[in-house]
Motif scaffolding. Structure first.
Motif, PDB file in Angstrom:
ATOM      1  N   ASP A 198     -28.439  -2.301   2.422  1.00  0.00           N
ATOM      2  CA  ASP A 198     -29.295  -2.294   3.341  1.00  0.00           C
ATOM      3  C   ASP A 198     -29.648  -0.632   3.725  1.00  0.00           C
ATOM      4  O   ASP A 198     -28.915  -0.288   4.389  1.00  0.00           O
ATOM      5  CB  ASP A 198     -28.921  -3.228   4.783  1.00  0.00           C
ATOM      6  CG  ASP A 198     -30.058  -2.981   5.957  1.00  0.00           C
ATOM      7  OD1 ASP A 198     -31.099  -2.333   5.803  1.00  0.00           O
ATOM      8  OD2 ASP A 198     -29.670  -3.950   6.747  1.00  0.00           O
ATOM      9  N   ARG A 199     -30.619  -0.371   3.165  1.00  0.00           N
ATOM     10  CA  ARG A 199     -30.782   1.270   3.156  1.00  0.00           C
ATOM     11  C   ARG A 199     -31.499   1.415   4.465  1.00  0.00           C
ATOM     12  O   ARG A 199     -31.156   2.673   4.980  1.00  0.00           O
ATOM     13  CB  ARG A 199     -31.868   1.655   1.993  1.00  0.00           C
ATOM     14  CG  ARG A 199     -31.303   1.545   0.550  1.00  0.00           C
ATOM     15  CD  ARG A 199     -30.119   2.255   0.396  1.00  0.00           C
ATOM     16  NE  ARG A 199     -29.711   1.952  -0.939  1.00  0.00           N
ATOM     17  CZ  ARG A 199     -28.551   2.589  -1.669  1.00  0.00           C
ATOM     18  NH1 ARG A 199     -28.130   3.716  -0.858  1.00  0.00           N
ATOM     19  NH2 ARG A 199     -28.308   2.518  -2.919  1.00  0.00           N
ATOM     20  N   LYS A 200     -32.115   0.662   5.169  1.00  0.00           N
ATOM     21  CA  LYS A 200     -32.417   0.748   6.317  1.00  0.00           C
ATOM     22  C   LYS A 200     -31.527   1.309   7.553  1.00  0.00           C
ATOM     23  O   LYS A 200     -31.731   2.231   8.174  1.00  0.00           O
ATOM     24  CB  LYS A 200     -33.465  -0.450   6.926  1.00  0.00           C
ATOM     25  CG  LYS A 200     -34.137  -0.196   8.187  1.00  0.00           C
ATOM     26  CD  LYS A 200     -34.931  -1.289   8.581  1.00  0.00           C
ATOM     27  CE  LYS A 200     -35.692  -1.235  10.118  1.00  0.00           C
ATOM     28  NZ  LYS A 200     -36.381  -2.185  10.482  1.00  0.00           N
ATOM     29  N   ASP A 201     -30.443   0.381   7.383  1.00  0.00           N
ATOM     30  CA  ASP A 201     -29.294   0.674   8.213  1.00  0.00           C
ATOM     31  C   ASP A 201     -28.249   1.109   7.744  1.00  0.00           C
ATOM     32  O   ASP A 201     -27.218   1.648   8.261  1.00  0.00           O
ATOM     33  CB  ASP A 201     -28.835  -0.850   8.958  1.00  0.00           C
ATOM     34  CG  ASP A 201     -29.768  -1.569   9.809  1.00  0.00           C
ATOM     35  OD1 ASP A 201     -30.590  -0.749  10.528  1.00  0.00           O
ATOM     36  OD2 ASP A 201     -30.023  -2.773   9.905  1.00  0.00           O
ATOM     37  N   ASN A 202     -28.366   1.784   6.417  1.00  0.00           N
ATOM     38  CA  ASN A 202     -27.259   2.551   5.635  1.00  0.00           C
ATOM     39  C   ASN A 202     -25.929   1.701   5.658  1.00  0.00           C
ATOM     40  O   ASN A 202     -25.008   2.110   5.951  1.00  0.00           O
ATOM     41  CB  ASN A 202     -27.303   3.911   6.334  1.00  0.00           C
ATOM     42  CG  ASN A 202     -26.378   4.695   5.335  1.00  0.00           C
ATOM     43  OD1 ASN A 202     -26.467   4.590   4.146  1.00  0.00           O
ATOM     44  ND2 ASN A 202     -25.867   5.508   6.103  1.00  0.00           N
ATOM     45  N   ILE A 203     -26.074   0.542   5.344  1.00  0.00           N
ATOM     46  CA  ILE A 203     -24.784  -0.212   5.184  1.00  0.00           C
ATOM     47  C   ILE A 203     -24.968  -1.196   4.016  1.00  0.00           C
ATOM     48  O   ILE A 203     -26.061  -1.412   3.412  1.00  0.00           O
ATOM     49  CB  ILE A 203     -24.473  -1.149   6.430  1.00  0.00           C
ATOM     50  CG1 ILE A 203     -25.445  -2.110   6.708  1.00  0.00           C
ATOM     51  CG2 ILE A 203     -24.208  -0.367   7.792  1.00  0.00           C
ATOM     52  CD1 ILE A 203     -25.116  -3.272   7.575  1.00  0.00           C
ATOM     53  N   SER A 204     -23.781  -1.876   3.368  1.00  0.00           N
ATOM     54  CA  SER A 204     -23.872  -2.705   2.476  1.00  0.00           C
ATOM     55  C   SER A 204     -23.017  -3.944   2.992  1.00  0.00           C
ATOM     56  O   SER A 204     -22.297  -3.834   3.770  1.00  0.00           O
ATOM     57  CB  SER A 204     -23.140  -2.156   1.142  1.00  0.00           C
ATOM     58  OG  SER A 204     -23.919  -1.255   0.403  1.00  0.00           O
ATOM     59  N   LYS A 205     -23.549  -5.058   2.297  1.00  0.00           N
ATOM     60  CA  LYS A 205     -22.989  -6.581   3.047  1.00  0.00           C
ATOM     61  C   LYS A 205     -22.416  -7.060   1.665  1.00  0.00           C
ATOM     62  O   LYS A 205     -23.094  -7.107   0.538  1.00  0.00           O
ATOM     63  CB  LYS A 205     -23.953  -7.149   3.633  1.00  0.00           C
ATOM     64  CG  LYS A 205     -24.404  -6.572   4.898  1.00  0.00           C
ATOM     65  CD  LYS A 205     -25.648  -7.242   5.578  1.00  0.00           C
ATOM     66  CE  LYS A 205     -26.221  -6.563   6.665  1.00  0.00           C
ATOM     67  NZ  LYS A 205     -27.420  -7.354   7.320  1.00  0.00           N
ATOM     68  N   VAL A 206     -21.343  -7.985   1.622  1.00  0.00           N
ATOM     69  CA  VAL A 206     -21.066  -8.744   0.807  1.00  0.00           C
ATOM     70  C   VAL A 206     -21.736 -10.077   0.773  1.00  0.00           C
ATOM     71  O   VAL A 206     -21.723 -10.721   1.971  1.00  0.00           O
ATOM     72  CB  VAL A 206     -19.341  -9.136   0.907  1.00  0.00           C
ATOM     73  CG1 VAL A 206     -18.819 -10.300   0.045  1.00  0.00           C
ATOM     74  CG2 VAL A 206     -18.523  -7.794   0.673  1.00  0.00           C
ATOM     75  N   VAL A 207     -22.210 -10.540  -0.244  1.00  0.00           N
ATOM     76  CA  VAL A 207     -23.227 -11.751  -0.257  1.00  0.00           C
ATOM     77  C   VAL A 207     -22.815 -12.753  -1.456  1.00  0.00           C
ATOM     78  O   VAL A 207     -22.045 -12.200  -2.366  1.00  0.00           O
ATOM     79  CB  VAL A 207     -24.524 -11.183  -0.413  1.00  0.00           C
ATOM     80  CG1 VAL A 207     -25.005 -10.503   0.835  1.00  0.00           C
ATOM     81  CG2 VAL A 207     -24.773 -10.636  -1.803  1.00  0.00           C
TER      82      VAL A 207
END
Length: 246
Positions: A114-123
């Motif tokens: 998620d470049r907007k919030d500068n995080i990554s998520k496990v999906v």
């Protein structure tokens, strides 16, 4: 800032990036490693124009350790190909919250950045935009103190995704020490969930993650290149303390 140079030749330079310093220019307008290395090359080389410098293994701002940079466009392309083909072994040392139960193991997850919030998520696998993320780890030590239990790890990256180590270990219940973006901010507590820290706070300026080793064949000479630095920083210093003040 005086550079700690791990390796240098006419094609590349490897330096130690301190905690809190961006690998390359970003929105913070802080001095970054690319600018610092350019200044070093300009001051110490026979050049009349701005040196070419490209980051090969970008490190997150709160992460420290070995940063590899190319000095020419051709070298950047060759080194990037080695990264793409997984021919550069990249190892990190980390301190994570909680006791990792297995002496060694691996994580395979699918991540969305998620470049907007500068995080990554496990999906779930098959999620649109998700990329496969693979790493392996070895437990070096388990530390118990007043604040809880922490595990000292050696981590080998098989892929290089956005915030991969931080996101994967938090999602599996072992957030990196000090990482308020994905975990507990350095105190033992509930497992991280891959989300921002309390109140949406950004990552702390120093976390327990260090780029400690890189091994690869030199793209021009074929020589085996071994880059190594032992980790520094509060998390690693406290590992040897008789009475850790976490």
């Amino acid at each position: 800032m005086k550079l700690d140079i791990v390796y240098e030749d006419k094609y590349m330079i490897a330096v130690v990036k301190p905690y809190g310093v961006p690998s390359q220019s970003d929105h913070s307008n802080r001095e970054d490693m690319v600018s610092i290395v350019k200044n070093y090359l300009f001051d110490h080389g026979d050049v009349d124009e701005e040196p070419y410098v490209a980051v090969i293994n970008r490190l997150d701002r709160p992460v420290a350790g070995i940063l590899l940079l190319a000095k020419t466009e051709e070298a950047a392309a060759k080194l990037s190909d080695l990264v793409q083909d997984r021919e550069i072994e990249k190892c990190y040392q980390a301190v994570v919250c909680g006791e990792v139960p297995e002496d060694e193991g691996s994580f395979t997850d699918w991540l969305v950045a998620d470049r907007k919030d500068n995080i990554s998520k496990v999906v779930p696998e098959g999620t649109k935009g998700a990329k496969k993320a693979v790493l392996s780890y070895e437990v070096l030590d388990v530390i118990e103190c007043d604040e809880g239990i922490f595990t000292y790890l050696l981590i080998r990256l098989e892929t290089g995704r956005h915030h991969q180590i931080r996101c994967q270990f938090a999602a599996h219940g072992f957030p990196i020490w000090g990482d308020v973006k994905y975990g507990t901010g350095g105190k033992a507590g509930k497992a991280g969930s891959g989300k921002k820290g309390r109140g949406g706070r950004k990552a702390a300026p120093e976390i327990g993650l260090y780029s400690t080793r890189m091994t690869f064949s030199h793209p021009y000479t074929g020589e085996e290149i071994f880059l190594h630095r032992e980790p520094e920083g509060r998390a690693f210093e406290l590992l040897d303390a008789e009475d850790p003040d976490w």
